[in-house]
Design a protein around this motif. Structure first.
Motif, short mmCIF file in Angstrom:
data_model
loop_
_atom_site.label_atom_id
_atom_site.label_comp_id
_atom_site.label_asym_id
_atom_site.label_seq_id
_atom_site.Cartn_x
_atom_site.Cartn_y
_atom_site.Cartn_z
N MET A 162 1.13 -1.08 -0.11
CA MET A 162 -0.03 -0.09 -0.27
C MET A 162 1.04 1.26 -0.19
N LEU A 244 -12.45 -2.42 -1.99
CA LEU A 244 -10.90 -3.01 -2.00
C LEU A 244 -10.92 -4.19 -2.28
N ILE A 248 -9.04 -4.54 -6.85
CA ILE A 248 -8.17 -5.30 -6.44
C ILE A 248 -7.19 -6.31 -7.84
N VAL A 372 -0.20 -0.88 -4.38
CA VAL A 372 -1.95 -0.35 -4.71
C VAL A 372 -1.66 1.37 -3.92
N VAL A 401 -8.33 5.61 -5.38
CA VAL A 401 -7.21 4.20 -5.52
C VAL A 401 -7.13 4.10 -7.47
N THR A 403 -3.94 0.54 -8.78
CA THR A 403 -3.43 -0.62 -9.44
C THR A 403 -2.54 -0.85 -9.92
#
Length: 420
Positions: A162, A244, A248, A372, A401, A403
């Motif tokens: 992260m 999430l 992801i 991420v 966000v 990824t």
């Protein structure tokens, strides 16, 4: 003043005095004795200066280490005192923020722009001592607040890194070359020609925004107090964590979603192997061997597996046909570095017989298999119109966000893992 600085100043005074005395061709006895005493003092001070510098260097290192970590400790202390109920009161009633909550919000506003009140991600974590025995109650009898059920995040357990990003896009140059070594052919022979060292940039861009909407009634606001704060924090954290995890791994890359690891396996260069056989340790062992063969892992303990709960259920019923029978899942758990189960990050089994997908990851050379990126804090915005007639409060939490996968060789997708 530091002792070393005092000594250096005294040494400078001694050099000036000696310069005046040495210039005389026939010094007096007093001047000769003065030169001898100054020379002795100078030599003594040199020893003292070295000792002072050594001692002060240790002090500087300790002070520097304290300064490097002090900012992180102070921020953690501020986050620990962050109160969601102050944010809710400010959004609903216009109350002024105070204390540590006001300091945190001011720091976040200085770092980036927010339409509502910024809430740090760490503030959404469940904190020790927040279990409450009261909730949104009947005034005559208090009952506990029942939180909605969300699965725990599996991205971190699968080695995803992260990354907090302030603004802009972030890129990582990842090595793509296959540098080889060779031997000189004979005494005068040359080693093989050099291999070009190539890299490719893997970017995280702020193109995807995820939101959570929460509706709080006027009665709950007036009755619940700290219980409401704890419930909102846990509920928001769970909802965001669940989505999430899904995005992801299963994000479509369309309709505002990031491109998930499993959905974008071909784009990320991830090897996909069709198993089309019953789930067993042998199935996953073959994938581990492929990791080791391409130097992505050195032992089975370096590899993590993400499986559906149905795979665990099926393997727990399968015994090895040996002199010391053992369930297939137990054999797998003993060898691998970790096993995460999720019904959110992996699609449900389909087909006849029922089959699903599994994902294996490893961290090679300290590089995480999945990155991420999260931009800024959670932007908490109040909707003053939707529930105005009932006096309720509607909150919208927004976060951006993205990824990406650094090296596809650090992941492998197994399809057709049969559970029936």
């Amino acid at each position: 003043m530091l002792e070393s600085v005092k000594i250096q100043r005294r040494q400078s005074e001694i050099r000036q005095a000696l310069a005046g005395l040495v210039g005389k061709a026939t010094p007096t006895e007093d001047e000769t004795r003065s030169m001898e005493s100054l020379d002795a003092e100078y030599r003594t001070n040199e020893t003292r200066l070295r000792a002072s510098l050594i001692a002060e260097d240790t002090e500087r290192r300790e002070a520097g280490a304290d300064l490097e970590t002090r900012a992180g400790r102070e921020w953690s202390d501020l986050i620990a005192g962050f109160q969601m109920r102050q944010v809710i009161g400010a959004l609903n009633e216009g109350r002024a923020l105070e204390g540590k909550t006001a300091e945190v919000v001011a720091e976040l506003r200085n770092a980036g722009g927010y339409r509502g009140i910024p809430v740090p991600l760490l503030a959404l974590e469940a904190r020790a001592g927040e279990t409450v025995s009261t909730g949104t109650p009947d005034p005559m009898q208090t009952r506990p607040i029942i939180d909605r059920l969300f699965p725990a995040s599996v991205a971190a357990r699968m080695g995803a890194q992260m990354i907090a990003i302030g603004s802009g896009a972030v890129e990582w140059p990842v090595s793509t070359s296959a540098v080889t070594a060779g031997w000189a052919n004979g005494e005068t022979g040359n080693i093989p020609d050099p291999t070009a060292y190539g890299t490719i940039d893997k970017a995280l861009a702020p193109n995807q925004t995820m939101g959570v909407q929460m509706r709080v009634t006027r009665k709950a606001l007036l009755q619940s107090g700290e219980a409401l704060e704890a419930a909102i924090r846990r509920d928001m954290n769970g909802a965001m964590g669940a989505e999430l995890d899904r995005a992801i791994f299963l994000g479509t890359g369309a309709d505002g979603q990031p491109l998930g690891v499993i959905t974008g396996a071909a784009t990320y260069g991830i090897t996909s192997t069709a198993v089309d056989a019953a789930a067993s340790w042998a199935t996953y062992r073959s994938a581990v061997v492929r990791f080791m063969a391409r130097n992505a892992a050195s032992t089975p303990a370096d590899v993590r597996a993400l499986i559906r709960p149905e795979v665990w259920d099926f393997m727990e019923d399968q015994l090895t046909a040996t002199s010391a029978p053992k369930f297939e899942f137990d054999r797998m758990a003993e060898k691998m570095g970790g096993i995460a189960m999720s019904s959110t990050a992996l699609a449900a089994p389909t087909g006849d017989p029922l089959a699903c997908t599994s994902l294996l990851t490893t961290s090679a050379g300290g590089v995480a298999p999945v990155f991420v990126g999260m931009w800024g804090a959670v932007d908490l915005i109040r909707d003053p119109f939707s529930d105005a007639a009932s006096g309720g409060l509607r909150l919208t939490a927004l976060t951006t966000v993205d990824t990406t996968v650094a090296r596809g060789a650090q992941l492998e997708l197994l399809t057709g893992v049969q559970v029936a």
